[in-house]
Design an enzyme around this catalytic site. Structure first.
Site, PDB file in Angstrom:
ATOM      1  CB  CYS A   1     104.089 -12.327  77.250  1.00  0.00           C
ATOM      2  SG  CYS A   1     105.168 -12.588  78.665  1.00  0.00           S
TER       3      CYS A   1
ATOM      4  CG  HIS B   1     105.002  -8.073  75.861  1.00  0.00           C
ATOM      5  ND1 HIS B   1     106.020  -8.722  75.193  1.00  0.00           N
ATOM      6  CD2 HIS B   1     104.996  -8.565  77.124  1.00  0.00           C
ATOM      7  CE1 HIS B   1     106.612  -9.568  76.035  1.00  0.00           C
ATOM      8  NE2 HIS B   1     106.008  -9.484  77.211  1.00  0.00           N
TER       9      HIS B   1
ATOM     10  CG  ASP C   1     106.457  -7.628  71.871  1.00  0.00           C
ATOM     11  OD1 ASP C   1     105.927  -8.294  72.780  1.00  0.00           O
ATOM     12  OD2 ASP C   1     107.221  -6.665  72.076  1.00  0.00           O
TER      13      ASP C   1
END
Length: 661
Positions: free
Chosen positions: A481, A614, A612
């Site tokens: 990430c 992820h 994000d």
């Protein structure tokens, strides 16, 4: 002083920023279009050539007209002026209107109609938000009318691009100039005659204009149309041209509207902007062979020179961009926009080359830009003899930034920022850049608001690409990430043209850390997590040597728990307002990219705009936004839950952009 009366018609302001420089006296030219309703202000340009440093600025009208004739696309025009100062409103408005009229006369070469309505606007130096507008009466009297109704439009692009399009004409020209070897001054005379002959050719009966749709990506592309010079009416004034209906069809190609060449599918597009506008391509051809009643063999005429002569080969690379209403007949778009645009650009280049005619000719090239905050493209002619970092080019860009009200520390008008209007398929070109994969850009645009009552939103400035897990067929789920956040940050520097490096892969990021001695060689190819400090090292190594004049530096903010993050909102808001770069937030084994904050300083309520990394799905914008992979996260939601955990230590990496133009 002119007499002032009140009237009811409205001024409509489309430009996002009317006063370009607050708390600084000056004069700005107001720009409109004959294809938009009267008193519609599309943009504004600062007057930068003045003779009087004190009192009402006295423009150098000749220099101003030369600059604006090059900068402003045909289809846009000066419709008034704005004065920022402390004097009487009516007096300033009258002087602004007089200045605008003088400039319009120069730009129109004396054919400007005196009864055309002109706007005079006045802003107080200490309160530039309160702008008063005046207009001339249509009966050419000296009295002014105070405009009491002013509309600041929330969707300005719609007014310009829903009903308008761009026309582009690229024309390389090369011609010989012969002159006596012993008489250099004659070279200038012959050169000027040769350019005048080229100008005359644009209206030659034998000239042919081929009109076609620029994009080749759609199956709906109409067939090209040929317009012949012998059939064109050069005497009709632009104000007398009647617009055609949206559904008008005519078998005569002269009376086809520009809308005929605009792709219908584009009207359903989500974003209206210059970059997504319909573009009509025009090519200029000259039919040098004529039909003869009698057949004859080709002949050549020999005219010997009376004395020793020299030959100069002069090259021009013209590329004109114009704005037109889609409902205007394309014939008149050629006559009143394209041809005058070609003539003006040729004359501008002619004047630059003239002083150096017998030495090294400047390599002149036009570029079109659509900088942030400007609703329409502009045209700039650069000398390619100079590198972009040489002071002459830097000074030219600084003056352009000043005129357009652009920040003086961002590279917005470098050649890499120019609009790419080539005839190749845009989507194919973008795919080639990414070697087969397409990344989403600016995924936060259009997402729902945060819901913070009375909050002030501070956002990332510029474009970025969204990097997340599993892209490029690389499985980094569970550990990559921070790498993905770094890739997003580097894409921002690349898309703002601070750097031309490719966005690095995970392995290249690891290699950089090994090369600077932060990691052992065994780190390359591993699945080890990295944090804010490692990201700052990589940015310093990869971007520090690529940005001119200054290196990219980073600030790191440490907080002992997620509960402390709201206390940093003021500092983060200042970062987005002054730096505008994306921020990496790392905590434990998780990393996110921060794109903005919404902060109410009085109540302390705040929300964070999180991108994000992820996410593991495909490039589906709707799925990403609806799934919350890009969205606002409140410090504490309605159920008392916090996005950032109170028992985790967080690092925030704030990249600082270099100051460069």
């Amino acid at each position: 002083m002119a007499k002032v009366t009140e009237q009811a018609s409205s001024v409509r302001v489309l430009c996002p920023k009317l006063v370009l420089r607050k708390n600084e006296p000056g004069l700005q030219w107001l720009i409109g279009s004959p294809f938009l309703p009267p008193l519609t202000i599309v943009s504004t340009l600062r007057c930068i050539h003045t003779r009087s440093p004190h009192g009402f600025p006295s423009p150098d009208y000749l220099k101003e007209s030369e600059d604006i004739r090059t900068l402003l696309l045909k289809g846009f025009e000066v419709i008034g002026a704005l004065v920022i100062g402390n004097s009487e409103s009516e007096k300033n408005a009258s002087e602004a209107i007089d200045a605008a009229r003088r400039l319009k006369k120069l730009l129109s070469e004396g054919v400007y109609p005196e009864d055309e309505v002109t706007i005079g606007a006045v802003a107080d130096l200490n309160n530039t938000r309160d702008v008063q507008f005046f207009r001339t009466r249509s009966d050419n009297s000296r009295s002014l009318e105070l405009v009491t109704s002013v509309v600041y439009d929330e969707h300005p692009e719609k007014h310009i691009w829903e009903t308008g399009c761009l026309l582009r004409c690229e024309l390389p020209i090369r011609f010989p100039v012969y002159f006596p070897a012993k008489n250099g001054p004659d070279a200038e005379k012959m050169y000027l005659r040769a350019t005048e002959a080229v100008v005359a050719k644009f209206k030659d009966p034998q000239v042919v204009y081929v009109v076609e749709t620029l994009s080749k990506a759609s199956t709906e592309v109409p067939r090209p149309v040929i317009l012949r010079g012998v059939e064109l009416d050069f005497d009709t004034a632009l104000s007398n041209i009647k617009l055609l209906g949206k559904d008008a069809h005519d078998s005569d190609p002269k009376f086809l509207s520009c809308a005929h060449f605009c792709l219908k599918s584009k009207s359903d597009g989500p974003i209206l902007s210059a970059e997504n506008a319909d573009i009509i391509q025009l090519s200029v051809l000259l039919n040098s062979s004529e039909k003869c009643e009698k057949s004859s063999a080709p002949g050549a005429e020999y005219i010997p020179a009376l004395e020793e002569a020299r030959l100069l080969a002069v090259n021009f690379k013209l590329e004109v961009l114009c704005y037109a209403a889609k409902e205007i007949p394309v014939m008149y778009a050629v006559l009143k926009l394209i041809i005058p645009g070609l003539v003006d650009q040729l004359n501008s280049m002619k004047n630059v080359i003239l002083p150096n005619l017998l030495t090294e000719h400047p390599q002149l090239c036009p570029y079109h830009f659509n900088p942030p905050g400007v609703l329409h493209p502009i045209t700039v002619i650069y000398e390619l003899n100079y590198g972009e970092t040489e002071m002459k080019q830097v000074d030219i860009r600084k003056s352009l930034h000043l005129r357009l009200g652009l920040p003086s520390d961002r590279p917005l008008l470098r050649t890499a920022n120019a609009l790419d209007l080539s005839t190749t398929n845009n989507s194919a070109r973008n795919d080639a850049i990414r070697k087969g994969s397409t990344l989403l850009k600016d995924v936060h645009i259009g997402i729902p608001s945060s819901g913070v009552p009375g909050g002030i939103v501070s956002l990332i400035q510029g474009s970025y690409e969204y990097y997340h897990y599993l892209q490029d067929s690389f499985n980094d789920s569970g550990w990559g990430c921070a790498y993905r956040s770094l890739q997003t940050i580097i894409s921002w520097f690349r898309l703002q043209h601070y750097s031309s490096i490719d966005v690095p892969s995970h392995r290249e990021i690891q290699q950089a850390l090994v090369e600077i001695g932060d990691k052992d060689a065994s780190f390359i190819g591993s699945r080890e997590w990295i944090g804010a400090i490692e990201l700052s090292f990589v940015l310093d190594k990869l971007l520090g040597v690529c940005c001119c004049f200054e290196q990219v530096s980073c600030r790191v903010i440490n907080v002992t728990s997620g509960a402390e993050l709201p206390e940093k909102c003021r500092e983060l808001a200042l970062h987005f307002e002054n730096q505008g770069t994306p921020i990496m937030i790392g905590g434990g084994v998780l990393a996110y990219t921060l794109l903005g904050v919404d902060y109410n300083e009085a109540s302390g309520d705040c929300a964070f705009l999180i991108l994000d990394p992820h996410y593991t799905g495909n490039e589906d914008l709707k799925k990403i936004v609806n799934g919350g992979w890009c969205g606002w996260k409140k410090s504490v939601d309605s159920k008392g839950r916090s996005f950032f955990l109170h028992d985790k230590f967080y690092n925030l990496l704030l990249p600082q952009r270099p100051n460069m133009v």
